[in-house]
Design an enzyme around this catalytic site. Sequence first.
Site, PDB file in Angstrom:
ATOM      1  N   LYS A   1       0.880  -1.193  -0.036  1.00 47.37           N
ATOM      2  CA  LYS A   1       0.104   0.053   0.036  1.00 47.37           C
ATOM      3  C   LYS A   1       0.850   1.265  -0.051  1.00 47.37           C
ATOM      4  O   LYS A   1       0.457   2.352  -0.515  1.00 47.37           O
ATOM      5  CB  LYS A   1      -0.831  -0.055   1.374  1.00 47.37           C
ATOM      6  CG  LYS A   1      -2.079  -0.931   1.072  1.00 47.37           C
ATOM      7  CD  LYS A   1      -3.020  -0.873   2.452  1.00 47.37           C
ATOM      8  CE  LYS A   1      -4.395  -0.675   1.901  1.00 47.37           C
ATOM      9  NZ  LYS A   1      -5.414  -0.744   3.351  1.00 47.37           N
TER      10      LYS A   1
ATOM     11  N   ASP B   1      -9.986   3.990   1.844  1.00 50.61           N
ATOM     12  CA  ASP B   1     -10.376   3.619   3.169  1.00 50.61           C
ATOM     13  C   ASP B   1     -11.125   4.425   3.823  1.00 50.61           C
ATOM     14  O   ASP B   1     -12.109   3.911   4.613  1.00 50.61           O
ATOM     15  CB  ASP B   1      -9.125   3.096   4.006  1.00 50.61           C
ATOM     16  CG  ASP B   1      -8.508   1.745   3.457  1.00 50.61           C
ATOM     17  OD1 ASP B   1      -9.414   0.823   2.927  1.00 50.61           O
ATOM     18  OD2 ASP B   1      -7.507   1.424   3.819  1.00 50.61           O
TER      19      ASP B   1
HETATM   20  P1  NAP Z   1      -0.914  -1.861  11.027  1.00 53.38           P
HETATM   21  O1  NAP Z   1      -0.609  -0.692  10.220  1.00 53.38           O
HETATM   22  O2  NAP Z   1      -0.098  -3.177  11.088  1.00 53.38           O
HETATM   23  O3  NAP Z   1      -1.382  -1.230  12.527  1.00 53.38           O
HETATM   24  C1  NAP Z   1      -1.750  -2.194  13.608  1.00 53.38           C
HETATM   25  C2  NAP Z   1      -1.960  -1.340  14.699  1.00 53.38           C
HETATM   26  O4  NAP Z   1      -2.500  -2.286  15.876  1.00 53.38           O
HETATM   27  C3  NAP Z   1      -0.973  -0.447  15.219  1.00 53.38           C
HETATM   28  O5  NAP Z   1      -1.594   0.551  15.946  1.00 53.38           O
HETATM   29  C4  NAP Z   1      -0.333  -1.350  16.326  1.00 53.38           C
HETATM   30  O6  NAP Z   1       0.294  -0.621  17.425  1.00 53.38           O
HETATM   31  C5  NAP Z   1      -1.647  -2.082  16.969  1.00 53.38           C
HETATM   32  N1  NAP Z   1      -1.477  -3.083  17.679  1.00 53.38           N
HETATM   33  C6  NAP Z   1      -1.135  -4.534  17.210  1.00 53.38           C
HETATM   34  N2  NAP Z   1      -0.690  -5.190  18.141  1.00 53.38           N
HETATM   35  C7  NAP Z   1      -0.803  -4.892  19.375  1.00 53.38           C
HETATM   36  C8  NAP Z   1      -0.682  -5.193  20.639  1.00 53.38           C
HETATM   37  N3  NAP Z   1      -0.496  -6.445  20.708  1.00 53.38           N
HETATM   38  N4  NAP Z   1      -1.113  -4.346  21.563  1.00 53.38           N
HETATM   39  C9  NAP Z   1      -1.365  -3.204  21.066  1.00 53.38           C
HETATM   40  N5  NAP Z   1      -1.414  -2.632  19.886  1.00 53.38           N
HETATM   41  C10 NAP Z   1      -1.356  -3.497  18.940  1.00 53.38           C
HETATM   42  O7  NAP Z   1      -2.362  -2.510  10.386  1.00 53.38           O
HETATM   43  P2  NAP Z   1      -3.509  -1.527   9.718  1.00 53.38           P
HETATM   44  O8  NAP Z   1      -3.538  -1.850   8.413  1.00 53.38           O
HETATM   45  O9  NAP Z   1      -3.553  -0.204  10.145  1.00 53.38           O
HETATM   46  O10 NAP Z   1      -4.857  -2.521  10.305  1.00 53.38           O
HETATM   47  C11 NAP Z   1      -5.493  -2.509  11.557  1.00 53.38           C
HETATM   48  C12 NAP Z   1      -6.500  -3.416  11.615  1.00 53.38           C
HETATM   49  O11 NAP Z   1      -7.456  -2.627  10.838  1.00 53.38           O
HETATM   50  C13 NAP Z   1      -6.537  -4.824  11.101  1.00 53.38           C
HETATM   51  O12 NAP Z   1      -7.007  -5.706  11.783  1.00 53.38           O
HETATM   52  C14 NAP Z   1      -6.970  -4.656   9.773  1.00 53.38           C
HETATM   53  O13 NAP Z   1      -7.329  -6.120   9.350  1.00 53.38           O
HETATM   54  C15 NAP Z   1      -8.031  -3.856  10.238  1.00 53.38           C
HETATM   55  N6  NAP Z   1      -8.512  -3.105   8.750  1.00 53.38           N
HETATM   56  C16 NAP Z   1      -9.925  -3.198   8.677  1.00 53.38           C
HETATM   57  C17 NAP Z   1     -10.147  -2.577   7.373  1.00 53.38           C
HETATM   58  C18 NAP Z   1     -11.755  -2.530   7.076  1.00 53.38           C
HETATM   59  O14 NAP Z   1     -11.977  -2.400   5.868  1.00 53.38           O
HETATM   60  N7  NAP Z   1     -12.562  -2.986   7.934  1.00 53.38           N
HETATM   61  C19 NAP Z   1      -9.408  -1.787   6.545  1.00 53.38           C
HETATM   62  C20 NAP Z   1      -8.061  -1.667   6.733  1.00 53.38           C
HETATM   63  C21 NAP Z   1      -7.642  -2.453   7.835  1.00 53.38           C
HETATM   64  P3  NAP Z   1       1.787  -0.664  17.408  1.00 53.38           P
HETATM   65  O15 NAP Z   1       1.928   0.882  16.462  1.00 53.38           O
HETATM   66  O16 NAP Z   1       2.336  -0.288  18.542  1.00 53.38           O
HETATM   67  O17 NAP Z   1       2.555  -1.626  16.774  1.00 53.38           O
END
Ligand code: NAP
Length: 288
Positions: free
Chosen positions: A81, A118
Amino acid sequence: MIKPMQDDLPASQITHAPLAGVIGMPIAHSRSPRLHGHWLARYGLPGHYVPIPVMPEHLAEVLRILPRAGFVGANVTIPHKEAVLTLADTVTDRAALIGAANTLIFRADGKIHADNTDGYGFIANLRQNEPDWQPDLGPAAVIGAGGAARAVVASLLDSGVKELRIANRTRLRAEQIKAEFGARLVVYDWAQVGNMLEGATTVVNATSLGMQGKQPLRVPLDALSPDALVTDLVYTPLMTPFLTEAQARGCRVVDGLGMLLHQAAPGFERWFGQRPDVDDEARRVALE
Ligand code: NAP
């Protein structure tokens, strides 16, 4: 006169059903091919939408080739992305601000246009499920500061949120978002997430916590007002422990599946010429 077969025509005159797909690695789990396939069948449109597994080192090459192979565009997912922004010829302001693109359009002149839908999908999901939601009624609280959180922040600010609170396990990422998105943001410490919810009228889990196979998001909800609208980006399961607890406290809750469906709609319309409906049938197909 006998008409030439398509193979005899110059490349510029061959007309194919439009092709689109989703580029990622891994990509087998993606629900996008099923969703777009459903919409194509439902509207009786010619076209195909396929998963396209691409390693990072091959991304530039694949993006050069796809338009020549009949593709009119593509969705982009993890881990490409961010990288597609540097490979696209034009990038929308919102994709540049978010720092990532999820929708590519391959133009007839060969240029690649990158957008991020998004944030649009996030807001459209809230508005569809809670038409009375007013973003400017009070502070919004966003938990998480990853790629998806950036899109959520951009779209909430765009929708008129006056104060946006944000907390992330890695505080620096939240600070970075504040530095880029400006004065309406207030960064809270991860240990203070419970306090961050006090008075918030919109609350978002934008972390991956609560996903099947991951720990739940554990946040004290004592300060959460029952008037708040609470939503989760995680959609497997649909009702995350966080949403279940918020609902038990009287909050209106919106699951994350609608965001996935709505973010797909603008790309489908550009590639195949029809704005698709985001309805119960589309939800069911995406969940199959
Ligand atoms: P990302 O860039 O990898 O970010 C992950 C986020 O989760 C960060 O804020 C991370 O914190 C936090 N996190 C992960 N493990 C953690 C833990 N054990 N304790 C506390 N915080 C934790 O992923 P993303 O692309 O933003 O996606 C985030 C979520 O949204 C995913 O589940 C994804 O599937 C979902 N999503 C859904 C849609 C939809 O259409 N519904 C669209 C996009 C994404 P740190 O920065 O501290 O690592």
